[in-house]
Design an enzyme around this catalytic site. Structure first.
Site, PDB file in Angstrom:
ATOM      1  CG  HIS A  64      -0.452   0.399   2.539  1.00 48.32           C
ATOM      2  ND1 HIS A  64      -0.214   1.739   2.994  1.00 48.32           N
ATOM      3  CD2 HIS A  64       0.249  -0.313   3.360  1.00 48.32           C
ATOM      4  CE1 HIS A  64       0.273   1.843   4.060  1.00 48.32           C
ATOM      5  NE2 HIS A  64       0.660   0.535   4.390  1.00 48.32           N
ATOM      6  CB  CYS A  65       1.497   4.014  -1.682  1.00 51.71           C
ATOM      7  SG  CYS A  65       0.219   4.182  -2.962  1.00 51.71           S
ATOM      8  NE  ARG A  66      -1.750  11.861  -0.097  1.00 53.96           N
ATOM      9  CZ  ARG A  66      -2.231  12.310  -1.170  1.00 53.96           C
ATOM     10  NH1 ARG A  66      -2.294  11.860  -2.285  1.00 53.96           N
ATOM     11  NH2 ARG A  66      -3.286  13.127  -1.084  1.00 53.96           N
ATOM     12  N   GLY A  68      -2.652   4.504  -3.823  1.00 58.78           N
ATOM     13  CA  GLY A  68      -2.768   3.188  -4.632  1.00 58.78           C
ATOM     14  C   GLY A  68      -2.054   3.326  -5.875  1.00 58.78           C
ATOM     15  CB  ILE A  93      -2.629   5.770   3.855  1.00 61.78           C
ATOM     16  CG1 ILE A  93      -1.811   4.736   4.182  1.00 61.78           C
ATOM     17  CG2 ILE A  93      -3.055   6.742   4.894  1.00 61.78           C
ATOM     18  CD1 ILE A  93      -2.048   3.815   5.447  1.00 61.78           C
TER      19      ILE A  93
END
Length: 102
Positions: A64-66, A68, A93
């Site tokens: 995951h990241c901020r 996608g 996130i």
């Protein structure tokens, strides 16, 4: 690359399932808010510097990241490096915080 929703991810975490969760954001973003994943910034993966993930090549790796986008890039890069089961968290996130609060 497969995908998972934040709701499904939270269910798996809450059930106590052992998951390989990787956060590809930058350290400052991770320090600000994280959900317990292993921090491996996308830049390291782009530099093919992902030795710490090598033992997971045959396992499911949820990334995951901020939002996608970086995690989708990381999934594609890891797939090209021989990883068998990468999973992108849809919405990252931001979606997690929308669904479950900060």
């Amino acid at each position: 690359m497969n995908t998972i929703t934040v709701q499904d991810l939270k269910k798996r975490i809450d059930s106590g399932e052992k998951i390989n969760l990787v956060d590809v954001r930058e350290p400052a973003e991770y320090d600000e808010y994280n959900i317990g994943g292993k921090l491996v910034p996308l830049g390291k993966i782009q530099d093919m510097d992902a030795e710490e993930l090598e033992p997971l090549k045959e396992e499911e790796v949820i990334i995951h990241c901020r939002s996608g986008k970086r995690s989708a890039s990381a999934c594609l890069l890891l797939d090209s490096m021989g990883f068998k089961n990468t999973v992108n968290v849809e919405g990252g996130i931001l979606a997690w915080q929308d669904a479950f609060g900060a």
